[in-house]
Design a protein around this motif. Structure first.
Motif, PDB file in Angstrom:
ATOM      1  N   ARG A 267       0.809  -1.199   0.000  1.00 38.33           N
ATOM      2  CA  ARG A 267       0.000   0.000   0.000  1.00 38.33           C
ATOM      3  C   ARG A 267       0.853   1.265   0.000  1.00 38.33           C
ATOM      4  O   ARG A 267       0.598   2.202  -0.752  1.00 38.33           O
ATOM      5  CB  ARG A 267      -0.916   0.001   1.213  1.00 38.33           C
ATOM      6  CG  ARG A 267      -1.997   1.016   1.064  1.00 38.33           C
ATOM      7  CD  ARG A 267      -2.976   0.903   2.162  1.00 38.33           C
ATOM      8  NE  ARG A 267      -2.464   1.523   3.370  1.00 38.33           N
ATOM      9  CZ  ARG A 267      -3.144   1.575   4.486  1.00 38.33           C
ATOM     10  NH1 ARG A 267      -4.333   1.020   4.565  1.00 38.33           N
ATOM     11  NH2 ARG A 267      -2.642   2.170   5.534  1.00 38.33           N
ATOM     12  N   ASP A 268       1.882   1.276   0.849  1.00 38.45           N
ATOM     13  CA  ASP A 268       2.738   2.462   0.890  1.00 38.45           C
ATOM     14  C   ASP A 268       3.339   2.749  -0.470  1.00 38.45           C
ATOM     15  O   ASP A 268       3.456   3.897  -0.879  1.00 38.45           O
ATOM     16  CB  ASP A 268       3.848   2.282   1.927  1.00 38.45           C
ATOM     17  CG  ASP A 268       3.309   2.397   3.341  1.00 38.45           C
ATOM     18  OD1 ASP A 268       2.133   2.804   3.481  1.00 38.45           O
ATOM     19  OD2 ASP A 268       4.047   2.080   4.285  1.00 38.45           O
TER      20      ASP A 268
ATOM     21  N   LEU B 142       0.823   4.340  -2.587  1.00 37.44           N
ATOM     22  CA  LEU B 142       0.486   5.693  -2.125  1.00 37.44           C
ATOM     23  C   LEU B 142       1.577   6.699  -2.441  1.00 37.44           C
ATOM     24  O   LEU B 142       1.321   7.874  -2.555  1.00 37.44           O
ATOM     25  CB  LEU B 142       0.246   5.679  -0.612  1.00 37.44           C
ATOM     26  CG  LEU B 142      -1.073   5.073  -0.159  1.00 37.44           C
ATOM     27  CD1 LEU B 142      -1.172   5.133   1.348  1.00 37.44           C
ATOM     28  CD2 LEU B 142      -2.235   5.810  -0.797  1.00 37.44           C
ATOM     29  N   ASP B 143       2.803   6.231  -2.563  1.00 36.06           N
ATOM     30  CA  ASP B 143       3.887   7.180  -2.739  1.00 36.06           C
ATOM     31  C   ASP B 143       3.873   7.843  -4.105  1.00 36.06           C
ATOM     32  O   ASP B 143       4.635   8.760  -4.357  1.00 36.06           O
ATOM     33  CB  ASP B 143       5.230   6.517  -2.425  1.00 36.06           C
ATOM     34  CG  ASP B 143       5.373   6.354  -0.921  1.00 36.06           C
ATOM     35  OD1 ASP B 143       4.642   7.077  -0.210  1.00 36.06           O
ATOM     36  OD2 ASP B 143       6.164   5.517  -0.474  1.00 36.06           O
TER      37      ASP B 143
ATOM     38  N   MET C   8      -8.225   3.338  -4.934  1.00 30.10           N
ATOM     39  CA  MET C   8      -7.147   4.291  -4.643  1.00 30.10           C
ATOM     40  C   MET C   8      -6.975   5.310  -5.760  1.00 30.10           C
ATOM     41  O   MET C   8      -6.168   6.226  -5.640  1.00 30.10           O
ATOM     42  CB  MET C   8      -5.831   3.550  -4.410  1.00 30.10           C
ATOM     43  CG  MET C   8      -5.848   2.721  -3.155  1.00 30.10           C
ATOM     44  SD  MET C   8      -4.340   1.773  -2.960  1.00 30.10           S
ATOM     45  CE  MET C   8      -3.249   3.063  -2.368  1.00 30.10           C
TER      46      MET C   8
ATOM     47  N   LEU D 198      -2.688  11.582  -2.676  1.00 28.80           N
ATOM     48  CA  LEU D 198      -3.721  10.763  -2.061  1.00 28.80           C
ATOM     49  C   LEU D 198      -5.105  11.257  -2.465  1.00 28.80           C
ATOM     50  O   LEU D 198      -5.435  12.414  -2.240  1.00 28.80           O
ATOM     51  CB  LEU D 198      -3.600  10.825  -0.529  1.00 28.80           C
ATOM     52  CG  LEU D 198      -2.264  10.424   0.078  1.00 28.80           C
ATOM     53  CD1 LEU D 198      -2.324  10.556   1.594  1.00 28.80           C
ATOM     54  CD2 LEU D 198      -1.901   9.015  -0.310  1.00 28.80           C
TER      55      LEU D 198
ATOM     56  N   TRP E  42     -10.735   8.244  -1.254  1.00 30.60           N
ATOM     57  CA  TRP E  42     -10.134   7.047  -0.683  1.00 30.60           C
ATOM     58  C   TRP E  42      -9.701   7.302   0.770  1.00 30.60           C
ATOM     59  O   TRP E  42      -9.930   6.500   1.667  1.00 30.60           O
ATOM     60  CB  TRP E  42      -8.938   6.620  -1.541  1.00 30.60           C
ATOM     61  CG  TRP E  42      -8.315   5.356  -1.057  1.00 30.60           C
ATOM     62  CD1 TRP E  42      -8.772   4.106  -1.274  1.00 30.60           C
ATOM     63  CD2 TRP E  42      -7.141   5.228  -0.257  1.00 30.60           C
ATOM     64  NE1 TRP E  42      -7.964   3.195  -0.661  1.00 30.60           N
ATOM     65  CE2 TRP E  42      -6.945   3.859  -0.033  1.00 30.60           C
ATOM     66  CE3 TRP E  42      -6.238   6.142   0.293  1.00 30.60           C
ATOM     67  CZ2 TRP E  42      -5.882   3.370   0.713  1.00 30.60           C
ATOM     68  CZ3 TRP E  42      -5.183   5.652   1.038  1.00 30.60           C
ATOM     69  CH2 TRP E  42      -5.005   4.285   1.242  1.00 30.60           C
TER      70      TRP E  42
ATOM     71  N   ILE F 146      -3.336   5.001   7.865  1.00 28.95           N
ATOM     72  CA  ILE F 146      -3.759   6.252   7.248  1.00 28.95           C
ATOM     73  C   ILE F 146      -3.970   7.321   8.303  1.00 28.95           C
ATOM     74  O   ILE F 146      -3.617   8.483   8.125  1.00 28.95           O
ATOM     75  CB  ILE F 146      -5.051   6.028   6.431  1.00 28.95           C
ATOM     76  CG1 ILE F 146      -4.781   5.061   5.284  1.00 28.95           C
ATOM     77  CG2 ILE F 146      -5.593   7.349   5.897  1.00 28.95           C
ATOM     78  CD1 ILE F 146      -3.659   5.481   4.369  1.00 28.95           C
TER      79      ILE F 146
ATOM     80  N   ARG G   9      -0.814   8.941   9.000  1.00 25.80           N
ATOM     81  CA  ARG G   9      -0.344   9.755   7.885  1.00 25.80           C
ATOM     82  C   ARG G   9      -0.947  11.163   7.890  1.00 25.80           C
ATOM     83  O   ARG G   9      -0.282  12.125   7.554  1.00 25.80           O
ATOM     84  CB  ARG G   9      -0.728   9.101   6.555  1.00 25.80           C
ATOM     85  CG  ARG G   9       0.406   8.369   5.896  1.00 25.80           C
ATOM     86  CD  ARG G   9      -0.092   7.717   4.634  1.00 25.80           C
ATOM     87  NE  ARG G   9       0.917   6.811   4.121  1.00 25.80           N
ATOM     88  CZ  ARG G   9       1.662   7.067   3.049  1.00 25.80           C
ATOM     89  NH1 ARG G   9       1.504   8.188   2.378  1.00 25.80           N
ATOM     90  NH2 ARG G   9       2.563   6.211   2.652  1.00 25.80           N
TER      91      ARG G   9
END
Lengths: 103, 731
Positions: free
Chosen positions: B76-77, B80-81, B109, B204, B208, B220, B223
């Motif tokens: 996931r990271d 997301l990056d 996402m 992001l 989502w 999350i 974050r």
């Protein structure tokens, strides 16, 4: 079938459902091998419930106990077209209904 | 997108055939590293299409993107990056419903997704027909059909990648999953909060984010911690959750998971001929034998034993070949380089060190060929299924068994490949416990020590002793596992959810790539450190050298010998002369060996050995034994050869230690009790440097190897002490 083992399962990791022994429906761990049934509800802690949901143990899903391991634990379950092994303690948290289609 | 290079992430469930697709896409252009800060391996590679370079990152296989486990978190990271241009979601076509769950989560996402229906041949064989056209329309993403094992459809997949990434990404207007209106209302409110905060959310997508916050996703929440706490959003989320939970009778995350599956079964009804589910598949038939209540365990024993033999007996010729090669190199070096510290460094430090590093490689290669066959065929999961009940009470997992056997559960294994074998385990806690107990088993390097001591003191019980030591090591390892998992790592065990994939024939290419990866990783990461440490150990056992006056004593003795022999051989026949030369030779060697022993005692290692006499006084281990134990920390086989040097017998070959056995037998300070106590100590004390380095590599920190040294040495000392105390009382 009765929930004979409910009292001794709370210790084991994911299984924390001893207080819910009165819940309706049978436990997957008590189903006969080869029997088809449908997921009614998953008891136990939130994390384990979510994990089971994610791999397809959603309400109403048809599942089948394929067999057990040589030492009777874990169980092999067929769910949504694939086979997965679960320890009995976890399978006790899965409450099932009879699969009506079969009758 | 960076100058024409496209970055693609490969996502998918475990057992979806993701690795075969990765191999088919990248061919030989791939390398293995680690994800930053963690020990999960990261595979990357590249392909070229229409002049575009496509950089492909293989994400860990996961069922979901809820960051519950390390694998999910990494996957996931990375998504997301924001460096990803598109995600190829590899789905097992024969098992589409569950595989789509991950695909839907990735689509949520807001990234470009290409769905790869893999293993289409298996699906066809099971009579599953999929309307890919309709699937593509319903999901609004390209759908490509592949058969990774045969490389079919890979070209189309590359085309789809280039085509999809060529158009600019717009936020999808039709949402992949629409939830009931009360959910959508709450999601919108949270989105408004997020937008109002004007915080930089990077790439992001707010929808989502809002869903994840509503699900109280811990990853999350941290974050966007600042935003949540600033403007009352936290309160809003809590209130929404409570309301929704009341309506649906389930927590938000459970309800949402249910909705996603609802959407998927809706799609499935339209695109696939379903309900083929209940025909008894070939795999279940095979399992009637392979996991049969009686035959299953029996076959398991045979297969494990065969794997062990294949790994260790099979690699023997190569290991011996390497050994002779390095012996030859060592001899060649001694001829070229003049006697002195440099020769010793090159021969005993570098060449022996490199030799020790390389000696493991054939073992690792063959072991991973065996593991790859077991894993790719699907049998490995059955092993875990059958053995889990036995190992569970000790805090281990069914899949620990492989590592335990390889490490020396069958005497003669090796902890280095054993620790590496835990890579097949997905459960972090159980994996760590397994890694920590592997060095307690009787690896091949400890056997010469046992052979020496048994030959000297228990000649008539050789076979029984080895059997007893094997059983004892199992008892110790399981006890240690139980203790470690209940005291040092008291977190609850990972829920045991083990997929039993359908059996299939592994590809040769897949097996060889797997084995090569492991060997290369070992050489690159572990090899260099092991070499450096062997050189340090060499230095400790070489310096400082004997002071000149002490050396002179031995040299004078040698000189005296020469003159004496010259006198005696002056008159006499030829036979006598020959005999005299022989005697002279022997006398000279005896003095030289004595000098080596004195030299060894003078080194840093020797002084440590002398100092340790205080510590080991209760067991009566003298400096000779201690220095051997110290050297044994580099590699256990060093124990015998060092004992040989210390007892003025020269370098004793660990395989032929009769002379040393006799020497110990005749020594009044040795007795069976001391031998037994030393045997136990050698079995349990500090893991060798090679296994510590691999342990560091696999656990990601020096903390665990340090812990392993501490607990195993403490156990070794305690038990050796018990043996010698009880033995003292009995004799």
């Amino acid at each position: 079938m009765k929930d004979l083992q409910t009292s001794q399962q709370a210790k084991i990791g994911c299984a924390d459902s001893s207080r819910e022994a009165h819940v309706e429906g049978r436990r997957l761990a008590n189903c006969a091998h080869g029997e088809m049934c449908r997921v009614h509800k998953i008891a136990g802690d939130s994390e384990c419930r979510l994990r089971l949901l994610e791999i397809g143990f959603t309400r109403g899903t048809r599942i089948r106990v394929v067999k057990d391991a040589p030492l009777k634990d874990p169980l092999e379950i067929r769910v949504k077209g694939f086979n997965v092994a679960l320890r009995k303690a976890l399978a006790r948290d899965i409450l099932v209904d009879q699969d009506l289609e079969e009758e | 997108m960076s100058d024409g290079e496209i970055t693609i992430a490969l996502a998918g469930n475990p057992n979806s055939g993701k690795t075969t697709i990765f191999n088919a896409l990248t061919g030989a252009h791939q390398h293995v590293g680690n994800w930053p800060g963690v020990t999960v391996e990261k595979k990357e590679g590249h392909a070229t299409r229409d002049g575009k370079r496509i950089h492909i990152v293989d994400l860990p296989g996961t069922y979901s993107l809820r960051a519950a486990g390390l694998d999910e978190q990494i996957a996931r990271d990375f998504l997301l990056d924001g460096s990803v241009d598109a995600v190829v979601c590899v789905a097992d076509a024969s098992n589409l419903e569950r595989n789509l769950y991950l695909a839907v989560q990735i689509m949520e996402m807001g990234v470009r997704v290409i769905l790869d229906l893999n293993m289409i041949d298996v699906a066809a064989r099971r009579g599953i027909e999929i309307n890919t056209q309709r699937l593509s329309e319903l999901l609004g993403i390209p759908v490509i059909v592949t058969n990774g094992a045969k490389g079919q459809g890979v070209s189309e997949l590359l085309d789809a990648i280039v085509k999809t990434t060529a158009v600019p990404l717009e936020r999808p207007t039709s949402l992949p999953v629409t939830y009931p209106s009360d959910f959508e209302d709450r999601i919108r409110v949270i989105e408004e909060y997020l937008q109002a905060s004007k915080a930089d959310l990077g790439k992001l997508p707010t929808r989502w984010l809002a869903i994840k916050l509503l699900e109280r996703d811990a990853g999350i929440e941290t974050r966007v911690k600042d935003i949540v706490q600033l403007n009352g959003l936290a309160k809003e989320i809590a209130a929404s959750r409570e309301r929704l939970q009341k309506t649906y009778g389930e927590s938000v995350e459970h309800t949402l998971a249910g909705f996603r599956y609802g959407l998927i079964s809706g799609v499935m009804k339209q695109i696939a001929q379903t309900d083929v589910e209940e025909q008894v598949y070939l795999s279940e038939k095979i399992d009637k034998i392979l996991t049969h209540r009686l035959l299953g365990p029996l076959l398991l024993l045979v297969i494990l034993y065969a794997m062990f033999q294949f790994t260790f007996t099979g690699s023997e010729p190569l290991v011996n070949g390497l050994k002779s090669l390095f012996d030859w190199l060592g001899d060649a070096a001694s001829e070229i380089i003049p006697e002195g510290a440099l020769r010793s460094l090159v021969k005993s430090g570098i060449i022996d060190g490199v030799g020790a590093v390389l000696a493991f490689t054939p073992v690792i290669a063959l072991l991973f060929v065996g593991i790859a066959i077991a894993e790719d065929s699907g049998y490995l999961a059955r092993i875990a299924f059958m053995v889990d009940r036995v190992l569970r009470p000790f805090g281990l997992h069914g899949s620990s068994i492989l590592a335990l056997i390889v490490s020396g559960g069958i005497a003669g294994g090796c902890a280095v490949p054993g620790i590496m074998a835990t890579r097949t385990m997905r459960e972090p806690k159980e994996r760590l416990v397994t890694i920590l107990v592997t060095p307690l088993f009787n690896c091949g390097a400890k056997l010469p020590v046992y052979a020496l001591l048994t030959a000297a003191f228990f000649k008539d019980y050789k076979a029984d002793i080895l059997l007893l030591l094997t059983l004892f090591s199992w008892v110790m390892a399981l006890l240690a596992a139980k203790l470690i998992s209940s005291t040092v790592l008291p977190s609850p065990p990972t829920p045991f959810i083990l997929e039993l994939p359908p059996y299939h024939v592994p590809t040769l290419r897949g097996i060889l790539m797997h084995a090569w990866e492991r060997v290369w990783m070992y050489l690159k990461k572990a090899g260099t450190i092991i070499l450096a440490i062997s050189i340090i150990m060499w230095a400790l056992m070489t310096f400082p050298s004997l002071p000149a006056e002490e050396k002179a004593v031995f040299e004078n003795q040698l000189a005296a010998l020469e003159t004496q022999s010259a006198d005696s051989s002056a008159g006499g026949g030829e036979d006598k002369a020959q005999e005299a030369t022989k005697e002279l030779q022997e006398a000279r060697e005896a003095i030289e060996k004595k000098m080596k022993s004195a030299q060894l005692r003078h080194t840093i290692a020797g002084r440590i050995g002398v100092a340790l006499e205080y510590v080991f006084k209760p067991m009566d281990f003298d400096w000779r034994t201690n220095i051997a134990l110290f050297g044994g920390m580099a590699a256990k086989e060093v124990v015998v050869s060092t004992l040989g040097t210390a007892y003025s017998l020269g370098q004793v070959d660990p395989e032929e230690s009769e002379s040393l056995a006799e020497r110990l037998q005749d020594d009044p300070s040795w007795n069976p009790v001391k031998a037994l106590s030393l045997t136990i100590f050698v079995m349990l004390y500090a893991p060798c440097i090679a296994s510590l380095v691999v342990m560091r590599k696999e656990t990601g920190s020096w903390r665990w190897p340090a812990f392993a040294v501490a607990y195993s040495t403490a156990a070794a000392y305690g038990l050796a002490l018990c043996v010698s105390e009880v033995g003292f009382l009995l004799t």
